[in-house]
Design an enzyme around this catalytic site. Structure first.
Site, mmCIF file in Angstrom:
data_model
loop_
_atom_site.group_PDB
_atom_site.id
_atom_site.type_symbol
_atom_site.label_atom_id
_atom_site.label_comp_id
_atom_site.label_asym_id
_atom_site.label_seq_id
_atom_site.Cartn_x
_atom_site.Cartn_y
_atom_site.Cartn_z
ATOM 1 N N GLY A 199 0.794 -1.274 0.018
ATOM 2 C CA GLY A 199 -0.119 -0.020 0.051
ATOM 3 C C GLY A 199 0.863 1.167 0.058
ATOM 4 O O GLY A 199 2.055 0.994 0.180
ATOM 5 N N GLY A 235 1.067 5.298 1.647
ATOM 6 C CA GLY A 235 0.611 6.130 2.489
ATOM 7 C C GLY A 235 1.192 7.460 2.291
ATOM 8 O O GLY A 235 2.016 7.720 1.290
ATOM 9 N N GLU A 236 0.982 8.353 3.150
ATOM 10 C CA GLU A 236 1.396 9.700 3.064
ATOM 11 C C GLU A 236 2.976 9.639 2.984
ATOM 12 O O GLU A 236 3.476 10.656 2.386
ATOM 13 C CB GLU A 236 0.900 10.437 4.289
ATOM 14 N N PHE A 237 3.414 8.794 3.685
ATOM 15 C CA PHE A 237 5.084 9.170 3.755
ATOM 16 C C PHE A 237 5.761 7.918 2.768
ATOM 17 O O PHE A 237 6.948 8.277 2.665
ATOM 18 C CB PHE A 237 5.476 8.708 5.317
ATOM 19 N N ASP A 265 -6.991 9.231 15.354
ATOM 20 C CA ASP A 265 -7.104 9.163 13.785
ATOM 21 C C ASP A 265 -7.840 7.697 13.672
ATOM 22 O O ASP A 265 -7.350 6.921 12.848
ATOM 23 C CB ASP A 265 -5.972 9.493 13.123
HETATM 24 N N1 ATP Z 1 1.358 -3.837 8.671
HETATM 25 C C1 ATP Z 1 0.724 -3.925 7.547
HETATM 26 N N2 ATP Z 1 0.441 -4.910 6.888
HETATM 27 C C2 ATP Z 1 0.022 -5.098 5.650
HETATM 28 N N3 ATP Z 1 -0.320 -3.980 5.024
HETATM 29 C C3 ATP Z 1 -0.090 -2.706 5.312
HETATM 30 C C4 ATP Z 1 0.550 -2.740 6.827
HETATM 31 N N4 ATP Z 1 0.749 -1.381 7.238
HETATM 32 C C5 ATP Z 1 0.264 -0.644 6.030
HETATM 33 N N5 ATP Z 1 -0.186 -1.401 5.086
HETATM 34 C C6 ATP Z 1 -0.635 -1.123 3.834
HETATM 35 O O1 ATP Z 1 -0.268 0.137 3.484
HETATM 36 C C7 ATP Z 1 -1.071 1.228 3.351
HETATM 37 C C8 ATP Z 1 -0.701 2.416 3.818
HETATM 38 O O2 ATP Z 1 -0.022 2.347 5.115
HETATM 39 P P1 ATP Z 1 -0.255 3.467 6.173
HETATM 40 O O3 ATP Z 1 -1.461 4.007 6.362
HETATM 41 O O4 ATP Z 1 0.418 2.922 7.498
HETATM 42 O O5 ATP Z 1 0.848 4.398 5.635
HETATM 43 P P2 ATP Z 1 0.666 5.988 6.336
HETATM 44 O O6 ATP Z 1 1.789 6.740 5.379
HETATM 45 O O7 ATP Z 1 0.950 6.017 7.663
HETATM 46 O O8 ATP Z 1 -0.462 6.450 5.588
HETATM 47 P P3 ATP Z 1 -1.414 7.606 6.287
HETATM 48 O O9 ATP Z 1 -1.551 8.553 5.137
HETATM 49 O O10 ATP Z 1 -2.767 6.963 6.609
HETATM 50 O O11 ATP Z 1 -0.896 8.228 7.482
HETATM 51 C C9 ATP Z 1 -2.177 0.669 4.314
HETATM 52 O O12 ATP Z 1 -3.458 1.151 3.521
HETATM 53 C C10 ATP Z 1 -2.171 -0.714 4.034
HETATM 54 O O13 ATP Z 1 -2.606 -1.036 2.683
#
Ligand code: ATP
Length: 872
Positions: free
Chosen positions: A47, A49-51, A170
């Site tokens: 996936g 995410g923002e980072f 959140d």
């Molecule tokens: N532990 C995990 N196991 C499986 N998939 C994961 C895991 N952590 C994250 N993902 C996948 O990666 C995607 C992005 O992860 P995450 O939301 O933690 O990133 P982020 O950068 O923190 O995003 P956000 O903008 O929500 O803060 C999730 O939507 C999920 O599909």
């Protein structure tokens, strides 16, 4: 219908015999390169995410060659995208620092934090069940029992977090994942904050509009963060049960884009329920989703709400218990590997995984005022939370069996043993209680204070006859015991359950006050059927995760953020780590004020290289994966060889031209990696996965065509481009039925004529007669071939029912893969199942049965020409 990413399942390493046979030959000769990050092989993207991207990872080391490499999710953050002292940096450090302190089976576990010159890698427990909102989307809404179980897990995780003095801020469907046993995992702690007993109000309004409590939006006053978390839990619970979000039906603001309007609507419109939500969960929702935070139910009260009664044993496990169990379990299952630091021991895990590939769809987290409310800079000691090795494991824990089929259990979770105990207790409870009996008998829950003279923070395990008693001590030195009473049908909870006045979040005293204004709701007597078949169409289109992009600007006043510490180099880290291991050995749980938003340099390990490609020599995991890829290559080679061997005969091609075409697709699609995807090899791309499914759909059509067994049926598939593929494969199966014997005679006549042009010109009438004779012979062969093809088609039809062992296994793999595919109408799902069987049967016939048969056919054709040319 919203598409859910296709999943594939990793079935671990190939069988040992196969591994051995291939190890000696191909692996040593061909070294595959893998992208690695520290001790992990980096795989496909899970996936974004923002980072940055979250990648699947496999540990390179495993204790024995038969061990399946441990899987993790690695959140890779490019260091150059994090400006110093930025909000982004704070978020990352918040997340890491919070996760370090949290050991709960429903909170994603932080394995370790790695960094190199380019990336910070947050290595997390792999949530193989995927994203929770997609799970709900797939099911449209959850059954009440499932929703109850998952909500209990959510509440347990949130309660644990609150008891540590942390608030998530959140909570939303998108920040919940599922593990392989469909247990909930709370993730994304980027907005986490610490509340202090004397100052627990916060000013930073964060969260996501649809899940954020009204007080965060409608007032600028500091809010009680725990109450805001509870509100979000209520929204999540509503979405689980209803299949869409509450207050999602404002005609003036259908998409909820206007946050001002959304919150006016929320505060003015009474909560509405679809009629399939039963009274008891409605009551809880009415108690949670109260706009006034003062009137909103507390989390301790939520734990004891009647709706969650079936999960009371689970909910009664105290935070200290989770820490204690998790520490012991870590110790039990993480013997330090050779050459590994004690704090980087990696637990083994079994791997049944799936991959999702979602793009960052959830950029809607909202920060309206990010000024931190007089947040004191956490003391330096707070950074000293390295993974600690407890002095001695509990003998009880060693004995506890972890059954994989239990719903609350997670064999690779931090506290699965304790979970197992409560699962057993729950099971016991369910055995004596009809599910969800909606009576007003809250008195069935008997609370009894059992003062105990144990010292504070002393953990007491009762001598276990069975796993049904969990004895744990509370902070106020009172033993809490949950013991389902056999026979009596009464569930006894002996506990102090007092809400501590200092706001520690411990439960309130023996009586659980019903939420104000909703007492009547609880007094529903008698049994109520919850699983009505109400039509969802009565309601608006379900939008479980419909997400309203923040209409207000997202900003953060970073001037208020405590100054971040300078980057620490590797040497410092090493020395500090050891120091902190020593310190943290005595730190069972997080102390108040120990949470830090500063750079969590202690646990970070410096890893060499920048996501470099490294050779797989001596690397067990790489070897296994390599073998799987090799296996795929090998099979593809076989197919190619077979095809080439078939090309020498024009007649053969004419006869089986369509089949060849269809097979070509298969060869191309099942190219190297096609199987690797199936086996979950790193780098297996979603694209390949898609191809694999497209093959399946091709064969699906073939199967239906075979089943209908009529050319008419095939006609239905003619038309579009995409359908042409289907048509091709349809012909593969039905060609025997479609081509008439006359056609075959024509075909063979033409081909023999082509070959005979020269001799025919010179030949006399006598020779023409001979040619006529030979034509007849060829016709006979063609007929024979045709019969062979027919029988082959029939064989494919029958094969699924009489599969050899290997084929069956293959079919099972395919079946389970297709079952995990996006939600489809029942019929098409059935089709997918059938197609899986077809694929395996075709594959089996390709590799075993079909080859010798085709070779002999070709030989016969060649022999024919030889004979014929001799005659000529
Ligand atoms: N532990 C995990 N196991 C499986 N998939 C994961 C895991 N952590 C994250 N993902 C996948 O990666 C995607 C992005 O992860 P995450 O939301 O933690 O990133 P982020 O950068 O923190 O995003 P956000 O903008 O929500 O803060 C999730 O939507 C999920 O599909």
């Amino acid at each position: 219908m919203t598409s859910v990413p296709q999943r594939h399942t990793y079935y671990g390493a190939p069988t040992s015999s196969y591994t051995q046979s291939r190890q000696s030959t191909s692996y040593s000769s061909q070294k595959r390169k893998h992208v690695t990050f520290g001790p992990y092989i980096v795989g496909s993207t899970l996936g974004e995410g923002e980072f940055g991207k979250v990648k699947m990872g496999w540990s390179k080391t495993s204790s024995s060659s038969m061990d399946v490499p441990k899987q993790v999710a690695i959140k890779l953050i490019r260091r150059d995208t994090i400006p110093k002292n930025s909000e982004k940096e704070v978020k990352i450090y918040r997340e890491i620092n919070a996760l370090k302190h949290l050991n709960h089976p429903n909170i994603v576990r932080l394995e370790e934090v790695l960094q190199n010159s380019k990336y910070i890698g947050i290595v997390l427990e792999y949530a193989s069940g995927g994203e929770f909102y997609k799970y709900i989307q797939k099911k449209r809404r959850l059954k009440e029992s499932a929703a109850c179980r998952l909500f209990a897990q959510l509440i347990s995780g949130v309660y644990y977090m609150h008891s540590k003095g942390l608030v998530h801020r959140d909570l939303k469907l998108e920040n919940l994942l599922l593990d392989k046993n469909e247990n909930l995992l709370i993730t994304d702690f980027g907005f986490v904050n610490e509340f202090l007993p004397e100052n627990e109000l916060m000013k930073t309004s964060c969260g996501s509009p649809c899940y954020a409590a009204p007080e965060l939006v409608v007032t600028a006053r500091p809010y009680e963060a725990r109450k805001a978390d509870i509100w979000s839990c209520g929204v999540i619970m509503y979405a689980m049960l209803a299949g869409y979000l509450p207050w999602d039906d404002d005609p003036e603001n259908p998409d909820g884009d206007d946050i001002g309007k959304l919150y006016r609507y929320i505060t003015r419109t009474p909560l509405k329920f679809p009629d399939y939500i039963a009274p008891v969960p409605r009551d809880l929702l009415r108690a949670i989703l109260v706009a006034d935070p003062k009137r909103r139910i507390t989390i301790a009260q939520t734990l004891h709400h009647q709706w969650l009664q079936p999960h009371l044993p689970f909910l009664s496990v105290m935070p200290e218990e989770w820490d204690h169990v998790s520490k012991n379990q870590e110790f039990l299952r993480q013997p330090p590997q050779k050459g590994e630091a004690a704090n980087s021991a990696r637990p083994r895990s079994n791997c049944s995984v799936s991959s999702t590939n979602s793009k960052g769809e959830k950029r809607n987290s909202l920060i309206m005022d990010s000024s931190l409310h007089s947040q004191p800079v956490p003391p330096q000691q707070s950074q000293s939370h390295a993974v600690a090795m407890p002095s001695s494991p509990s003998p009880r824990l060693r004995q506890s069996p972890v059954k994989s089929n239990n719903r609350h259990s997670r064999s690779n979770s931090a506290a699965s043993i304790a979970l197992q105990a409560v699962v057993d207790a729950e099971r016991e409870y369910h055995a004596t209680h009809p599910p969800f009996t909606n009576s007003a008998s809250t008195s069935a829950l008997q609370f009894e204070v059992s003062p105990h003279s144990t010292s504070p923070r002393h953990y007491t395990f009762s001598p276990t006859k069975t796993n049904q008693n969990i004895v744990t001590s509370l902070r106020d030195s009172v033993i809490i015991e949950t013991s389902p009473q056999k026979g009596s049908g009464t569930f006894l909870i002996a506990s102090s359950l007092k809400e501590s006045p200092n706001g520690t979040g411990l439960p309130e005293a023996s009586s659980v006050p019903a939420p104000s204004g909703h007492k009547g709701q609880l007094a529903v007597k008698g049994q109520v059927s919850y699983h009505g078949t109400h039509n969802l169409a009565l309601h608006r289109r379900p939008r479980p995760t419909s997400y309203h992009p923040a209409s207000c600007s997202t900003f953060c006043d970073i001037s208020q953020v405590p100054t971040l510490q300078p980057t620490v180099n590797g040497e410092d880290t090493t020395s500090q780590t050891q120091d902190n291991v020593n310190k943290s050995t005595s730190q069972g749980i997080m102390h108040r004020g120990s949470f830090s938003m500063n750079k969590p340099f202690v646990d970070m390990q410096i890893v060499a290289g920048d996501l470099i490609k490294s050779g797989g020599d001596g690397d067990t995991a790489a070897k296994k994966i390599h073998d799987q890829v090799e296996d795929a290559d090998h099979r593809v080679d076989l197919l190619r060889q077979r095809r080439q061997s078939q090309r020498y005969s024009v007649v053969y091609d004419k006869l089986f031209g369509v089949a060849q075409q269809s097979e070509d697709n298969a060869v191309e699609d099942a190219g190297p990696g096609g199987n690797a995807v199936e086996h979950g090899a790193p780098g297996a791309s979603v694209k390949r996965d898609k191809k694999r499914f497209s093959i399946m759909s091709i064969y699906s059509t073939s199967k239906s065509s075979v089943e209908s067994g009529s050319p008419k049926n095939e006609d239905k598939h003619r038309g579009t481009d995409s359908e042409n593929n289907h048509r091709g494969s349809t012909k593969r199966i039905t060609s025997g039925q479609e081509l008439s014997v006359n056609d075959q005679q024509d075909t063979s006549r033409k081909s023999s004529a082509a070959k005979n042009t020269e001799p025919a010109k010179q030949a006399s009438r006598l020779k023409e007669v001979k040619t006529e004779t030979s034509r007849k012979t060829l016709s006979a062969i063609s007929k024979q071939e045709l019969l062979g093809q027919n029988s082959s088609a029939q064989k494919s039809k029958v094969e699924p029912r009489i599969e050899p062992e290997a084929t069956k296994k293959n079919a099972t793999v395919q079946r389970s893969a297709s079952l995990k595919k996006p939600a489809k109408p029942a019929q098409s799902r059935k089709k997918a199942n059938r197609s899986s069987v077809m694929v395996s049967s075709v594959a089996a016939s390709n590799t075993e049965n079909a080859r010798p048969r085709e070779q002999s056919t070709a030989k016969r054709v060649i022999d024919f020409f030889k004979r014929r040319s001799m005659r000529l």
